[in-house]
Design an enzyme around this catalytic site. Structure first.
Site: not given
Length: 174
Positions: A21, A24
């Site tokens: 994550e 991202h």
């Protein structure tokens, strides 16, 4: 498998998800998008706010597994998708396809980078074993035919019949 092993595996998986994550998050920021929230541990509603940095709220979620990044403009919308992209917008959906694709690929790219770093660290710390140069006899089993034939502990095998033995083909555990 003990309970401690299961807990350790769950924590390791959460770290991998958090790093994914994070990929991202980094690529979204680099692409000019606004990241509203980064749940570094857990999913669902936030139960603990860790702080805000550069407009991103870092939290811990209610369900103690995984992580997520909330990128502005990525949620479902009623707006038509055929409208022109606005490169000055902070929304995910307003960025060009190349930037959106990079943001989506940021997680897997982060996974590859972490794997490369981990492999490098393991080999830097522990090194690689060299192939065996000889096959040495370390011990015999009960009623061993090899021992009965006169072989002794410490003997090296280099040939069986008419065939030379290549220890490098046998692995490092010989």
């Amino acid at each position: 498998m003990s309970a401690a092993d299961v807990i350790a595996a769950a924590i390791a998986l959460c770290v991998v998800i958090m790093l994914h994550e994070g990929g991202h998050h980094v690529t979204a920021i680099w692409s000019g998008m606004k990241v509203d929230r980064f749940s570094v541990f857990g999913i669902g509603p936030a139960i603990l706010k860790l702080g805000t940095w550069r407009g991103t709220e870092f939290v811990i979620g209610a369900i103690p597994f995984g992580a997520y990044v909330l990128i502005r403009g990525m949620e479902a919308t009623e707006e038509p998708e055929d409208r022109p992209a606005d490169p000055d917008s902070f929304n995910f959906r307003d960025k060009p396809l190349s930037r959106r694709a990079l943001t989506i690929a940021g997680g897997p790219i982060a996974n590859y980078i972490v794997a490369i770093v981990c492999f490098f660290a393991v080999f830097a710390v522990f090194g690689m074993k060299q192939p065996a140069s000889d096959i040495l006899i370390k011990k015999f089993g009960d009623d061993s035919p090899a021992q009965a034939a006169g072989m002794e502990v410490g003997d090296a095998l280099r040939r069986v019949g008419d065939v030379d033995i290549d220890p490098s083909l046998l692995g490092n555990d010989v």
